[in-house]
Design a protein around this motif. Structure first.
Motif, PDB file in Angstrom:
ATOM      1  N   SER A  64      32.824  18.275  49.021  1.00 23.61           N
ATOM      2  CA  SER A  64      31.421  18.051  49.377  1.00 23.61           C
ATOM      3  C   SER A  64      31.123  16.569  49.571  1.00 23.61           C
ATOM      4  CB  SER A  64      30.500  18.593  48.272  1.00 23.61           C
ATOM      5  OG  SER A  64      30.684  17.856  47.063  1.00 23.61           O
ATOM      6  N   HIS A  65      32.036  15.705  49.105  1.00 22.62           N
ATOM      7  CA  HIS A  65      31.836  14.255  49.116  1.00 22.62           C
ATOM      8  C   HIS A  65      30.579  13.869  48.339  1.00 22.62           C
ATOM      9  CE1 HIS A  65      35.124  12.845  51.756  1.00 22.62           C
ATOM     10  NE2 HIS A  65      35.083  14.097  52.172  1.00 22.62           N
ATOM     11  N   LEU A  66      30.323  14.635  47.277  1.00 17.34           N
ATOM     12  CA  LEU A  66      29.201  14.358  46.377  1.00 17.34           C
ATOM     13  C   LEU A  66      29.722  14.180  44.957  1.00 17.34           C
ATOM     14  CD1 LEU A  66      26.601  17.038  47.560  1.00 17.34           C
ATOM     15  CD2 LEU A  66      26.493  14.578  48.003  1.00 17.34           C
ATOM     16  N   ILE A  67      29.180  13.209  44.241  1.00 16.38           N
ATOM     17  CA  ILE A  67      29.486  13.008  42.828  1.00 16.38           C
ATOM     18  C   ILE A  67      28.195  13.202  42.036  1.00 16.38           C
ATOM     19  CG2 ILE A  67      30.398  11.445  41.073  1.00 16.38           C
ATOM     20  CD1 ILE A  67      31.595   9.779  43.346  1.00 16.38           C
ATOM     21  N   GLY A  68      28.261  13.986  40.985  1.00 19.03           N
ATOM     22  CA  GLY A  68      27.110  14.128  40.099  1.00 19.03           C
ATOM     23  C   GLY A  68      27.180  13.088  38.989  1.00 19.03           C
ATOM     24  N   ILE A  69      26.090  12.356  38.785  1.00 16.80           N
ATOM     25  CA  ILE A  69      26.014  11.363  37.715  1.00 16.80           C
ATOM     26  C   ILE A  69      24.898  11.782  36.760  1.00 16.80           C
ATOM     27  CG2 ILE A  69      25.637   8.941  37.106  1.00 16.80           C
ATOM     28  CD1 ILE A  69      26.525   8.162  39.882  1.00 16.80           C
ATOM     29  N   ILE A  70      25.233  11.917  35.492  1.00 19.90           N
ATOM     30  CA  ILE A  70      24.227  12.272  34.481  1.00 19.90           C
ATOM     31  C   ILE A  70      24.063  11.094  33.534  1.00 19.90           C
ATOM     32  CG2 ILE A  70      23.526  13.915  32.714  1.00 19.90           C
ATOM     33  CD1 ILE A  70      25.512  15.912  33.890  1.00 19.90           C
ATOM     34  N   ILE A  71      22.844  10.580  33.449  1.00 24.58           N
ATOM     35  CA  ILE A  71      22.539   9.474  32.548  1.00 24.58           C
ATOM     36  C   ILE A  71      21.380   9.890  31.637  1.00 24.58           C
ATOM     37  CG2 ILE A  71      23.371   7.616  34.041  1.00 24.58           C
ATOM     38  CD1 ILE A  71      20.545   7.234  35.073  1.00 24.58           C
ATOM     39  N   PRO A  72      21.281   9.294  30.450  1.00 27.05           N
ATOM     40  CA  PRO A  72      20.166   9.650  29.559  1.00 27.05           C
ATOM     41  C   PRO A  72      18.799   9.340  30.173  1.00 27.05           C
ATOM     42  CG  PRO A  72      21.900   8.584  28.321  1.00 27.05           C
ATOM     43  CD  PRO A  72      22.249   8.423  29.773  1.00 27.05           C
ATOM     44  N   LEU A  95      24.824  20.974  39.018  1.00 30.51           N
ATOM     45  CA  LEU A  95      25.785  20.165  39.783  1.00 30.51           C
ATOM     46  C   LEU A  95      26.982  21.004  40.212  1.00 30.51           C
ATOM     47  CD1 LEU A  95      25.706  16.830  37.730  1.00 30.51           C
ATOM     48  CD2 LEU A  95      24.742  17.226  40.009  1.00 30.51           C
ATOM     49  N   LEU A  96      27.420  21.912  39.356  1.00 26.56           N
ATOM     50  CA  LEU A  96      28.518  22.806  39.723  1.00 26.56           C
ATOM     51  C   LEU A  96      28.094  23.721  40.869  1.00 26.56           C
ATOM     52  CD1 LEU A  96      29.936  23.773  36.192  1.00 26.56           C
ATOM     53  CD2 LEU A  96      30.885  22.145  37.829  1.00 26.56           C
ATOM     54  N   SER A  97      26.853  24.194  40.822  1.00 26.52           N
ATOM     55  CA  SER A  97      26.332  25.044  41.902  1.00 26.52           C
ATOM     56  C   SER A  97      26.226  24.271  43.214  1.00 26.52           C
ATOM     57  CB  SER A  97      24.958  25.605  41.524  1.00 26.52           C
ATOM     58  OG  SER A  97      25.045  26.436  40.382  1.00 26.52           O
ATOM     59  N   ALA A  98      25.981  22.966  43.112  1.00 24.83           N
ATOM     60  CA  ALA A  98      25.880  22.121  44.303  1.00 24.83           C
ATOM     61  C   ALA A  98      27.247  21.724  44.852  1.00 24.83           C
ATOM     62  CB  ALA A  98      25.067  20.870  43.982  1.00 24.83           C
ATOM     63  N   ARG A  99      28.303  22.215  44.217  1.00 29.26           N
ATOM     64  CA  ARG A  99      29.684  21.974  44.667  1.00 29.26           C
ATOM     65  C   ARG A  99      30.055  20.499  44.660  1.00 29.26           C
ATOM     66  NH1 ARG A  99      32.690  26.869  45.533  1.00 29.26           N
ATOM     67  NH2 ARG A  99      31.081  28.481  45.659  1.00 29.26           N
ATOM     68  N   VAL A 100      29.600  19.758  43.654  1.00 27.15           N
ATOM     69  CA  VAL A 100      30.016  18.348  43.574  1.00 27.15           C
ATOM     70  C   VAL A 100      31.516  18.281  43.366  1.00 27.15           C
ATOM     71  CG1 VAL A 100      27.790  17.530  42.696  1.00 27.15           C
ATOM     72  CG2 VAL A 100      29.567  18.252  41.075  1.00 27.15           C
ATOM     73  N   ASP A 101      32.109  17.192  43.813  1.00 26.99           N
ATOM     74  CA  ASP A 101      33.553  17.017  43.665  1.00 26.99           C
ATOM     75  C   ASP A 101      33.939  16.483  42.297  1.00 26.99           C
ATOM     76  OD1 ASP A 101      33.916  17.924  46.216  1.00 26.99           O
ATOM     77  OD2 ASP A 101      34.056  15.936  47.117  1.00 26.99           O
ATOM     78  N   GLY A 102      32.964  16.109  41.496  1.00 28.18           N
ATOM     79  CA  GLY A 102      33.241  15.615  40.157  1.00 28.18           C
ATOM     80  C   GLY A 102      31.960  15.170  39.484  1.00 28.18           C
TER      81      GLY A 102
END
Length: 354
Positions: free
Chosen positions: A64-72, A116-123
């Motif tokens: 997907s060429h997408l990365i999910g970033i989770i920050i507080p 993010l998993l549903s959005a098919r992120v690559d990581g």
């Protein structure tokens, strides 16, 4: 009125009188397509306001060429700077980021991972929330083959690459500096949560006291969420003691700033009566009066290294197990007026003698 139909690659193909497959290849920068065709396709896509379906594309080609970033939280310069560093590296390899905030809420963090998993992120790249003690949601991502990299707030319960500052060393340096300024009753603001960064800062504080044979007083360790208001209430609590501390080391700059506000309101001089130091090098620390001694965490560098480790995971052969890497950055103690007790007392004596 009904909504306009979604523009597809077939609309672009019809406009340019070429095949849909040629449009698809041009949008994916296929080397078999001429530069002139690519430019024409991109121009037509903009004119028609074409929005690519990243999920469909990910299903077709596995990326997907997408990365999910989770920050507080996004309202801290530290996290904003780390994200900037990640984006710098990601953009070089044509990756985009999806930024989500957990607000240190465990349920929110779990929901975000699922989204993010549903959005098919690559990581996924994440700084774990303060209240997270169960890591099953991250393990689910790993089981699906999704690369995971942790930064700042990490855990050894997950076999993943991590990037962090040496929180222990940063705290040790702060307390060592305060001791060298003549402080002997050094208080510490910490968090009650089982977060690695705060445990390491507490450990650095206690070891520095021990190594320099400075007494440890349990009543001088105050636990809170380390926000501005927490710093205020923690300082007020310390001022209720029969003997005040002569220094405060807060595990966050916000806690130190709250303490400074209370000291000012009560007419207590900092650093002459109570020296102060924080952790994080937030932008406001250089503008306070006095400017706040703190620890620089090199957030931009942390972001870049985190992204580099993330993309390194793509190079691992499918039949080989990824070997997690731990990168520990050395902190820098930034000494400012709030902790320079010796210098401030000397100046006061000189001024009084004039």
């Amino acid at each position: 009125m009904g909504s306009k139909p979604k523009v597809t690659i077939h609309h672009i193909a019809e406009k340019l009188n070429i095949t849909a497959s040629t449009v698809s290849r041009a949008l994916n920068d296929n080397p078999r397509i001429s530069e002139a065709t690519k430019k024409a396709v991109i121009k037509a896509a903009k004119q028609l306001n074409y929005q690519p379906n990243n999920i469909a594309a990910a299903l077709r080609n596995g990326k997907s060429h997408l990365i999910g970033i989770i920050i507080p939280t996004a309202d801290r310069s530290f996290f904003a700077s780390v994200v900037r560093g990640i984006e710098e590296i990601a953009n070089r390899v044509n990756y985009k980021v999806i930024i989500s905030q957990s607000y240190d809420n465990y349920e929110k963090e779990v929901q975000t991972v699922d989204a993010l998993l549903s959005a098919r992120v690559d990581g996924i790249i994440v700084s774990i929330g303060k209240n997270t003690e169960n890591f099953d949601h991250f393990k689910r991502a790993q089981e699906k083959g999704i690369p995971l990299v942790l930064f700042d707030r990490t855990t050894d319960e997950l076999e993943v690459s991590q990037v962090m500052i040496d929180d222990y060393l940063g705290a040790y340096k702060v307390v060592e500096h305060l001791i060298q300024q003549g402080c002997r009753r050094i208080a510490h603001f910490t968090s009650p949560k089982k977060v690695s960064i705060f445990k390491e800062r507490l450990r650095g504080y206690m070891d520095a006291l021990r190594d320099y044979e400075v007494p440890f007083y349990e009543e001088l360790v105050v636990k809170s969420n380390l926000q501005l208001e927490d710093g205020r209430s923690s300082m007020e609590q310390l001022l209720e003691l029969p003997q005040w501390p002569d220094a405060v080391f807060s595990a966050s700059d916000y806690g130190a700033m709250g303490a400074l506000q209370v000291l000012k309101e009560r007419g207590i001089k900092a650093p002459q009566e109570v020296a102060l130091a924080g952790f994080g090098n937030e932008p406001f620390t250089s503008f306070s009066d006095p400017a706040l001694t703190t620890v620089d965490q090199f957030s931009l560098t942390m972001g870049r290294i985190t992204a580099e480790l993330f993309f390194e995971s793509f190079k691992t052969e499918p039949d080989k197990k990824l070997v997690p890497q731990k990168t520990v950055l050395k902190p820098e103690l930034i000494i400012r007026g709030s902790s320079l007790k010796t210098e401030a007392l000397k100046k006061d004596r000189e001024d009084s003698s004039v």
